[in-house]
Design an enzyme around this catalytic site. Structure first.
Site, mmCIF file in Angstrom:
data_model
loop_
_atom_site.group_PDB
_atom_site.id
_atom_site.type_symbol
_atom_site.label_atom_id
_atom_site.label_comp_id
_atom_site.label_asym_id
_atom_site.label_seq_id
_atom_site.Cartn_x
_atom_site.Cartn_y
_atom_site.Cartn_z
ATOM 1 N N PHE A 21 12.270 -10.139 5.502
ATOM 2 C CA PHE A 21 13.277 -9.535 4.833
ATOM 3 C C PHE A 21 14.434 -10.257 5.383
ATOM 4 O O PHE A 21 14.608 -10.279 6.386
ATOM 5 C CB PHE A 21 13.766 -8.089 4.855
ATOM 6 C CG PHE A 21 12.427 -7.376 4.447
ATOM 7 C CD1 PHE A 21 12.107 -7.191 3.127
ATOM 8 C CD2 PHE A 21 11.524 -6.637 5.291
ATOM 9 C CE1 PHE A 21 10.762 -6.549 2.790
ATOM 10 C CE2 PHE A 21 10.507 -5.935 4.983
ATOM 11 C CZ PHE A 21 10.149 -5.851 3.757
ATOM 12 N N ASN A 58 5.860 3.542 -0.387
ATOM 13 C CA ASN A 58 7.252 2.899 -1.049
ATOM 14 C C ASN A 58 7.133 3.135 -2.548
ATOM 15 O O ASN A 58 8.084 2.954 -3.350
ATOM 16 C CB ASN A 58 7.097 1.403 -1.050
ATOM 17 C CG ASN A 58 7.919 0.719 0.226
ATOM 18 O OD1 ASN A 58 8.310 -0.228 0.203
ATOM 19 N ND2 ASN A 58 7.660 1.370 1.194
ATOM 20 N N THR A 116 6.242 -4.288 -0.504
ATOM 21 C CA THR A 116 6.943 -3.027 0.016
ATOM 22 C C THR A 116 7.939 -3.408 1.287
ATOM 23 O O THR A 116 7.995 -4.581 1.708
ATOM 24 C CB THR A 116 5.854 -2.141 0.854
ATOM 25 O OG1 THR A 116 5.348 -2.875 2.069
ATOM 26 C CG2 THR A 116 4.617 -1.969 -0.029
ATOM 27 N N CYS A 117 8.889 -2.613 1.503
ATOM 28 C CA CYS A 117 9.899 -2.568 2.414
ATOM 29 C C CYS A 117 9.240 -2.605 3.812
ATOM 30 O O CYS A 117 9.959 -2.268 4.723
ATOM 31 C CB CYS A 117 10.883 -1.531 2.386
ATOM 32 S SG CYS A 117 11.925 -1.770 0.788
ATOM 33 N N ASP A 118 7.897 -2.778 4.054
ATOM 34 C CA ASP A 118 7.599 -2.603 5.375
ATOM 35 C C ASP A 118 7.509 -4.072 5.927
ATOM 36 O O ASP A 118 6.863 -5.018 5.367
ATOM 37 C CB ASP A 118 6.007 -2.016 5.422
ATOM 38 C CG ASP A 118 5.607 -1.539 6.874
ATOM 39 O OD1 ASP A 118 5.555 -2.390 7.891
ATOM 40 O OD2 ASP A 118 5.164 -0.448 7.025
#
Lengths: 376, 376
Positions: free
Chosen positions: A148, B366, B323-325
């Protein structure tokens, strides 16, 4: 371990592991964040534990919500949050999901590249965007990849692109790494963020907000600094790098909000050794990597484990889960000391499991059901 | 990719990734195992893909079933298997699950230590047990830990213990490691098994069966030897180590039975770079480590990926999930070459995903739903 959880488990009769979360601890954590960072808006990272009880409690306390998907946006709305308290914080979004979020009233989106800005400009015109910048993550226990964010120099281009496409170039976000043990970790990232603010200002774009991300730790085996320490360290960083023009700030605690509020009760299924010569015991629990303890991947998160025999002599164990997958081992590289008297059938308590457990659990691997949970 | 899967995907309209399994390929795989190892009973490893369609097909073809839990036993029975065709192959069982399996008619259990033998003796008296022995797993792509099995010398004690407690000491099992590329890998394990047979015979216990486990590979990026090659190599090993007293044998294919029968269709959500200077692209798909591709853990399994632009110029990519992982990255250490023309919104096909995908997927991480699947 709280008295309320102890009481709940005392009356529990079903088979299989379960997570119990004490909502009073969540409430205390929220108040500590609000008190320690009084000028920051709290956006709870829904992915950490999206249970309706947690979301409703936090909505009633005034929290905002950092969401990763349309489903999480819908859950936050259902819990009572208004759309202006919701951020679509995933930098990886399908354009139709951006459109759906916009329909639901969400006006705040994360981006980290030009293509994502273009999706938001088309599907959520006029919205606010913040650009995530890369950060090295030193001091964090959960691995932070470069997945990110972008380099700060590119962030300036990305925000300018947003501005040109009619979006509000609102600010910068970063993440110092999950379970961040060093309260100073924010300083370097704040320096980068301030650089982006200045470079944008030179192009006539005035950013308003710094999203300080999450990373606030839960207590596992080691003690962690209090939230107050993080608050004052971050405030000093803001003053150092932004001087008398301190921006609006957002924090996104997830683990720090719910991690220490939950306990998993599990059962010892088997204790064995691999040969007559070896001392090290293998302890097999009825929960493992695929049943909710995914964060033991690479032995990243080391949970405290309480047993009915604490105080007895201890010896090293390898701890593994109940599935037929050889990768379903929790702690092996660094063995885990447990009482020598630990026996098959004993119940153990795995602490600090309120975050990143329930939703990580596999839907049916080996026929085992997902982790059951109770929020009391 | 089969014409049937191509046709199915052509008519599919819903959003989100999905797995499509062609049951005709599963049927062909079963026939190949039956033909290549004509003297072995096939116990399909249910955990690889427990869909009712796969289980019913295999039950109708005459397969037996290797199960990891009571739920999997119930699924095999529901698919039409009789209890004498079911093995409770997990060495880590709660005693009440052993009892439940016994009630359901199951009489064949895996063990790897004295404590597990005692559970079976109490809860499933008179049943057959086989003891799993350790094996080094060299040549396998999916990591094999020491989680299952014991040293061969201890296995003799374990089997003698079973015999004394009124169980039938039935045989020995081992596993040469999942996605085993070397057909010779069974040889060393067969030598150990034969040693256990001899040592038991010296104590008056006559074992009958060798469970050859799974490990038969599916084709991913690299070619793998045909099942026939494994069959003849194993048969030679049996003759070499057991001479003219070749025991009954069992095989437990999972990946080898269903891996190449399935294809996941996924979508490119984002393509970006992290700075103006870097060439390497990040390609984000709508499926990742927590949506069914858990076996990309440590980049163990490298799936073939087809795109609509195959044939165009290629360049290296890092491939990540939605996902935000930050750990949800599929291939990064060894980047993956994809066409430079690959674009947001493109559909890609991830081949060889019929095994170990659906049930590994997270229940709701998520907010993303578990992997959808179709068995046609």
């Amino acid at each position: 371990m709280t008295e309320r959880i102890r009481e709940f488990l005392r009356n529990r009769r079903e088979d299989g592991p379960c997570l119990v979360v004490d909502l009073e601890v969540v409430r205390d954590n929220y108040m500590a964040f609000a008190r320690s960072l009084p000028d920051s808006r709290v956006f709870y990272a829904v992915k950490a534990n999206p249970s309706p009880e947690v979301l409703s409690l936090l909505a009633s306390l005034g929290s905002s919500f950092d969401t990763a998907s349309v489903v999480e946006i819908e859950m936050a709305l259902a819990a009572g949050a208004t759309p202006d308290r919701i951020s679509f914080g995933n930098t990886i979004k399908k354009e139709r999901d951006v459109a759906r979020a916009f329909e639901l009233g969400v006006r705040l989106f994360a981006v980290d590249c030009a293509a994502e800005v273009e999706k938001v400009a088309r599907a959520a015109p006029g919205s606010r965007v913040f650009c995530r910048i890369l950060c090295d993550g030193a001091g964090a226990e959960w691995p932070l990849s470069r997945k990110f964010g972008c380099e700060p120099s590119l962030a300036v281009e990305v925000l300018e692109h947003a501005h040109r496409l009619g979006l509000e170039a609102y600010g910068v976000s970063f993440h110092v790494g999950s379970q961040q043990g060093n309260p100073q970790a924010w300083d370097q990232a704040l320096a980068s963020a301030a650089g982006v603010f200045r470079a944008c200002a030179e192009r006539g774009i005035h950013l308003s907000m710094v999203n300080l991300g999450g990373g606030f730790p839960a207590k596992y085996l080691r003690d962690v600094p209090a939230v107050e320490t993080y608050g004052s360290s971050i405030f000093e960083g803001l003053m150092r790098h932004f001087g008398n023009a301190i921006p609006e700030t957002i924090i996104e605690p997830g683990r720090g909000m719910v991690g220490n509020a939950g306990i998993i009760e599990a059962e010892v299924v088997l204790v064995s050794t691999k040969s007559a010569e070896e001392d090290i015991r293998w302890v097999y629990l009825d929960i493992g990597k695929f049943g909710g303890l995914a964060e033991t991947m690479d032995e990243a998160i080391r949970y405290p484990i309480r047993t009915p025999h604490d105080g007895d002599e201890m010896s090293d164990c390898i701890i593994a889960g109940p599935t037929c997958d050889s990768a379903d081992v929790l702690y092996e590289r660094t063995p885990y000391a447990l009482p020598v008297s630990l026996a098959i059938g004993d119940k153990v308590l795995i602490e600090g499991t309120g975050a990143y457990t329930t939703t990580y659990s596999a839907v049916a691997f080996n026929g085992f059901p997902p982790l059951r949970s109770y929020h009391i």
